[in-house]
Design an enzyme around this catalytic site. Sequence first.
Site, PDB file in Angstrom:
ATOM      1  N   ASP A  55      -0.585  -2.639  12.977  1.00 43.98           N
ATOM      2  CA  ASP A  55      -1.149  -2.920  11.632  1.00 43.98           C
ATOM      3  C   ASP A  55      -0.405  -5.104  11.496  1.00 43.98           C
ATOM      4  O   ASP A  55       0.483  -4.635  10.920  1.00 43.98           O
ATOM      5  CB  ASP A  55      -0.543  -2.654  10.409  1.00 43.98           C
ATOM      6  CG  ASP A  55      -1.004  -3.047   9.096  1.00 43.98           C
ATOM      7  OD1 ASP A  55      -1.940  -4.031   9.231  1.00 43.98           O
ATOM      8  OD2 ASP A  55      -0.187  -2.516   8.345  1.00 43.98           O
ATOM      9  N   GLY A 103       0.989  -1.722   0.505  1.00 47.21           N
ATOM     10  CA  GLY A 103      -0.193  -0.223  -0.202  1.00 47.21           C
ATOM     11  C   GLY A 103       0.945   0.924  -0.555  1.00 47.21           C
ATOM     12  O   GLY A 103       0.678   2.405  -0.196  1.00 47.21           O
TER      13      GLY A 103
END
Length: 700
Positions: free
Chosen positions: A462, A350
């Site tokens: 995360d 990402g």
Amino acid sequence: MKEPKSSKAKYILNEAPPSCHIWFVCNGNLIYTRQCSSVVAVDTDPPQLQNSPVIPSAPSWRDYERVDSESVGLFHAPSSNSSSGVSPQSPLIPNMNSDWLRPRGPSLTSQGSACSSNGTVEDQIFPEALTIRGRLGSLILQQNNEDRRLSALPSNPYDEAVAGEMYDRLQQFVSEAEMSRKDAYEESMRRMKAEKDVMDALRRAKKAESMHTEEQRYRKEVEEALSRSKEEAVILKSRLDEVVAELRFALEKKLSLESKIAESDRTAEELKQKMNSAVELLKKYKKERDEMQAERDHVLEEAEELRKKQCDEASSSSSSSSQFFREFSFAELEEATLGFSPKLKIGEGGYGSIYRGNLRHTQVAIKMLNPYSSQGPREFHQEVNILSKVRHPNIVTLMGACLEAWTLVYEYIPNGSLEDRLTCKNNTPPLSWKARIRIATELCSALVFLHSFRPQGIVHGDLKPGNILLDANYVCKLSDFGICRELPPDEFSQYDETRCFRTENPVGTFGYMDPEFLMTGELTSKSDVFSFGVILLRLLTGKSAKGIAHEVQNAIDNGNLNSILDTTAGDWPFVQAKQLAHLGLNCADNNGKNRPNLASQVWRVLEPMKVYCGGSSALQFGCDEEGGYTPSYFVCPIFQEIMQDPVVAADGFTYESEALKGWLESGHDTSPMTNLKLPNTDLVPNHALRSAIQEWLQRT
């Protein structure tokens, strides 16, 4: 005469076939004879009829026509002045107007080819008639000669008597000839009928033969079709057996799916009940939140003041650790990656693309921000700020950055991510259960280090297998700190689990995100504990994160834990597997208050397992201010001392530069660790490890 002079005689002379022998008579006298040709021309059949049999048909009286003697040139009646005593009506010579029957055909006045054709047909059909006609012609010729002889003699009664006798004889011959001709015609008709019957029989025989051949061909085709049908029947039977087997398998699978659907319905009902309880709990929390709103605002004001104070302290501490952070120019990075060649691209996420490069004689990983990435400058500076301050053997080392291009430079991790190893990407071998336990222990060490970091604890936010990298020795390295958060400082405790970071837009990876964080927007250290529990269950079972806690819980309840263990990791020890399963379920509890403490509870379970797997029992939380512990990877395998100038040899191990050079100069060409021959004697400086050792030495 040399040749006839009348037009009719000339026409006959020129147009008659060469095979005809012609006598020209005038006034009872033979005036000219045309001999027949010795070579008889035979007309050939037309091309389309050469192979066709000639089948004569039976003649009838319609096929005969009247022929006058003058037209064929055989007879000519004597003139009225003839002195032979034979009148034109004399029976000795046929009358010009009398009917002379012959088969109908082309006239002698037609073309020569037609005459020749007519003659050939007559010869084929009426051979007896031709013989009789020849005999009659000779008789008539004798009679003419006799008439000429008699005409030359004087007339007397005796001669008349002789002539009468001869006339009677001639009449007898003529009647005999007529009877012979009738017999010949009847015989030719019988022969023609017999030949026609023979030809009909031949045609029927040929037709029967062709029908027999056709029947044989049809029978052969039927036999071939029958053979093909048999082969197709065998193939269809085999296919039918396969279809029956597939149908049986499908029915079994259908029953299995129906049972799973029923189980899913029960699970859905349970989840629905849990959801209702969660909604009630959420309403309760919202009510409590509203009640504590005023108190919260007051606490936030105090926290803001403390944050400003800690920012000043952090800026001073960052200046002391700036030696571990280097700035690189974009030209250096471009040269290290050969112009960011696609061949050196090792990943994409990402944030952007990751390239492998060789920077200042060190192999590095360069992560370049994508202009269209969802992450921006804030995440870039966040990761630079965090990784430039922390150093831990299980956290990826940030070697530097290029601020102008928003590019980060890390140490190169060759074995990819834990996600790649769990899915055996590119046909790589699966991780053993010992390696998985060691990785879980190392990950726990890194998380405890982050949560207890001073002055502010750090929550990764995360945590997932894709952000856990494995080096050459499959040592875990936690990476990707773009969305990590610093917890508010606490002057009383460095490991206070009540500290949290609040946000209205929770981000993370579904399946690993804390459910309480999703509902309340409060990120705490217990959020990382939830993600760590899901990773433990994945290491144990190899299954996907979605619904894994429920599946493991059902297996434990049914006493069937072995059925969901990842068999590719080898034979799991049942005691350790069961402990890991309970530990993972406790960490992945939906209620954060029920989750265990990593340092005091989780480590107590994982430490004996790591020793059982052959690892060190020391808790590597970073610097140990109370002294004693030195990380094993800081020690040279040869000198057994802390390295000052670590270098990487061709065997993948790190040594003190002086020690390894002495080993090689003494005549050794093998690895000091594996005793295998080294591919080369190249030494690569390990700048990342050197920086970590220097930082550790300063802290201790």
